[in-house]
Write a protein that holds these residues in place. Structure first.
Motif, PDB file in Angstrom:
ATOM      1  N   ALA A  43       0.793  -1.237   0.000  1.00 38.87           N
ATOM      2  CA  ALA A  43       0.000   0.000   0.000  1.00 38.87           C
ATOM      3  C   ALA A  43       0.826   1.288   0.000  1.00 38.87           C
ATOM      4  N   PRO A  44       1.885   1.415   0.804  1.00 36.06           N
ATOM      5  CA  PRO A  44       2.617   2.700   0.800  1.00 36.06           C
ATOM      6  C   PRO A  44       3.158   3.094  -0.562  1.00 36.06           C
ATOM      7  N   ASP A  45       3.377   2.126  -1.439  1.00 34.68           N
ATOM      8  CA  ASP A  45       3.906   2.447  -2.769  1.00 34.68           C
ATOM      9  C   ASP A  45       2.810   2.758  -3.785  1.00 34.68           C
ATOM     10  N   PHE A  46       1.565   2.869  -3.321  1.00 35.80           N
ATOM     11  CA  PHE A  46       0.500   3.278  -4.229  1.00 35.80           C
ATOM     12  C   PHE A  46       0.685   4.733  -4.668  1.00 35.80           C
ATOM     13  N   ASP A  47       1.711   5.397  -4.095  1.00 34.69           N
ATOM     14  CA  ASP A  47       1.997   6.770  -4.521  1.00 34.69           C
ATOM     15  C   ASP A  47       2.539   6.839  -5.949  1.00 34.69           C
ATOM     16  N   PHE A  48       2.643   5.686  -6.629  1.00 37.36           N
ATOM     17  CA  PHE A  48       3.090   5.697  -8.022  1.00 37.36           C
ATOM     18  C   PHE A  48       2.122   6.501  -8.897  1.00 37.36           C
ATOM     19  N   VAL A  49       0.897   6.690  -8.427  1.00 43.62           N
ATOM     20  CA  VAL A  49      -0.070   7.456  -9.225  1.00 43.62           C
ATOM     21  C   VAL A  49       0.382   8.908  -9.391  1.00 43.62           C
ATOM     22  N   VAL A  50       1.245   9.385  -8.492  1.00 43.14           N
ATOM     23  CA  VAL A  50       1.762  10.747  -8.607  1.00 43.14           C
ATOM     24  C   VAL A  50       2.511  10.915  -9.920  1.00 43.14           C
ATOM     25  N   ARG A  51       3.269   9.892 -10.314  1.00 43.02           N
ATOM     26  CA  ARG A  51       4.016   9.975 -11.571  1.00 43.02           C
ATOM     27  C   ARG A  51       3.065  10.039 -12.756  1.00 43.02           C
ATOM     28  N   LEU A  52       1.959   9.318 -12.690  1.00 46.75           N
ATOM     29  CA  LEU A  52       1.018   9.296 -13.800  1.00 46.75           C
ATOM     30  C   LEU A  52       0.410  10.668 -14.043  1.00 46.75           C
ATOM     31  N   PHE A  53       0.159  11.415 -12.962  1.00 46.59           N
ATOM     32  CA  PHE A  53      -0.526  12.695 -13.101  1.00 46.59           C
ATOM     33  C   PHE A  53       0.405  13.901 -12.960  1.00 46.59           C
ATOM     34  N   GLY A  54       1.529  13.732 -12.263  1.00 51.18           N
ATOM     35  CA  GLY A  54       2.393  14.872 -11.997  1.00 51.18           C
ATOM     36  C   GLY A  54       3.754  14.828 -12.642  1.00 51.18           C
ATOM     37  N   GLY A  55       4.137  13.666 -13.206  1.00 47.98           N
ATOM     38  CA  GLY A  55       5.433  13.552 -13.853  1.00 47.98           C
ATOM     39  C   GLY A  55       6.550  13.163 -12.898  1.00 47.98           C
ATOM     40  N   ASP A  56       7.774  13.108 -13.446  1.00 48.70           N
ATOM     41  CA  ASP A  56       8.909  12.598 -12.687  1.00 48.70           C
ATOM     42  C   ASP A  56       9.317  13.507 -11.524  1.00 48.70           C
TER      43      ASP A  56
END
Length: 332
Positions: A43-56
């Motif tokens: 669960a803590p790595d669900f922050d991958f969605v930040v890359r999808l919407f905000g970039g690298d």
């Protein structure tokens, strides 16, 4: 850690639950534990969605941030338990507890890496990384694979845990001891050279014997290796050339703000052309190896200090021409 390792820890928690006879005899409860521990460990790595919407750049800023923090330790289990409770009614407490353990183990293992995590926010905004493990550790993978094999062949959960968790713990303690020893050797090496140093990082590399090394002094950064048998070897040097005069104008750059917060050993080089245009190159030397620096960035500003371009660069061939050195010291 990588997601495979986190998944293995979720399975280890499932094996731990199976040592409870009351749980082991209830297939529904064990299924609930499996889902809770598995999702909690990821669960803590669900922050991958930040890359999808905000970039690298946004991902670099937020990855292993608030999703790994103290509030998240409680929020993730609550969210997961509420979702799983739909499929496993009557087991909310069980779902919450094993999700919580999955989250805690995940955050704890991430703390052992160099990338680290903001695990103790809001008590501390600092990113903690204890430099014990690489992101991917094949030894831990091997212990996990052993556990899966033993379980598949019918070995009891107690024995599976005994044969995997104990050697894993010994392995981690050995790595802590090796890192502590090598740090002391680095300090002794620089005492002999007479160079006054500040922060040092002894960073895990492949295997137990060789570790990467970053050393800061007032004049420069030095990169090299610390080896149990071969001692300390300094390979590259990056001069600190006083880019402080550009720091105020660079504050307008988002990528610089992120690097200043994220980078443990921030190297900054600023150049101006005849038109007054400025280009700032920066790198986190923490992740350097040989003459490669895989985490770098560039910011270009016009003569008035307006940001024209900023970009994050991953895995460049070479960051810049650095100063080669060849200093060695026998740790023995």
């Amino acid at each position: 850690m990588d997601n495979v390792t986190h998944a293995l820890h979720g399975l280890a928690l499932y094996a731990l639950a199976a040592t409870d006879p009351a749980l082991a005899q209830d297939p529904t409860a064990m299924s609930a534990v499996l889902w809770a521990a598995s999702l909690g460990s990821q669960a803590p790595d669900f922050d991958f969605v930040v890359r999808l919407f905000g970039g690298d750049i946004a991902y670099l800023k937020h990855h292993r941030g608030i999703t790994h923090s103290i509030p998240a330790w409680l929020i993730w289990p609550t969210v997961l338990a509420l979702v799983l409770w739909i499929f496993f009614p009557g087991h909310f407490g069980l779902l919450w507890w094993w999700s919580f353990l999955g989250v805690i183990v995940h955050v704890g293992m991430d703390l052992l890496t160099t990338y680290g995590t903001v695990a103790f926010w809001p008590l501390s905004k600092r990113r903690y990384g204890w430099d014990i493990l690489m992101i991917v550790d094949v030894v831990l993978w091997a212990f996990g694979a052993l556990g899966i094999y033993l379980w598949w062949t019918g070995v009891s959960p107690e024995r599976v845990l005994w044969y995997t968790i104990l050697p894993s713990a010994v392995y981690l303690l050995l790595r802590v001891a090796v890192q502590f020893y090598l740090r002391s050797q680095v300090r002794r090496f620089y005492e002999k050279t007479g160079l006054k140093i500040g922060r040092i990082s002894v960073i895990p590399f492949l295997g137990m014997f060789r570790w990467n090394l970053v050393v800061e002094s007032a004049e420069k950064y030095e990169l090299g290796t610390a080896h149990l048998r071969k001692g300390v070897s300094i390979k590259n040097s990056y001069e600190r050339k006083g880019a402080e005069q550009a720091l105020a104008v660079l504050e307008q750059s988002q990528v610089y703000q992120v690097f200043r917060w994220f980078a443990r050993h921030l190297f900054l080089e600023v150049k101006k052309d005849e038109t007054g245009q400025m280009r700032a190159e920066m790198a986190d030397l923490t992740f350097g190896f040989s003459d490669r620096l895989p985490l770098t960035a560039q910011v270009t500003l016009d003569a008035e200090g307006k940001v024209l371009e900023e970009k994050l660069i991953r895995k460049p061939d070479k960051f810049r021409k650095n100063d080669k050195t060849n200093k060695n010291h026998d740790a023995k």
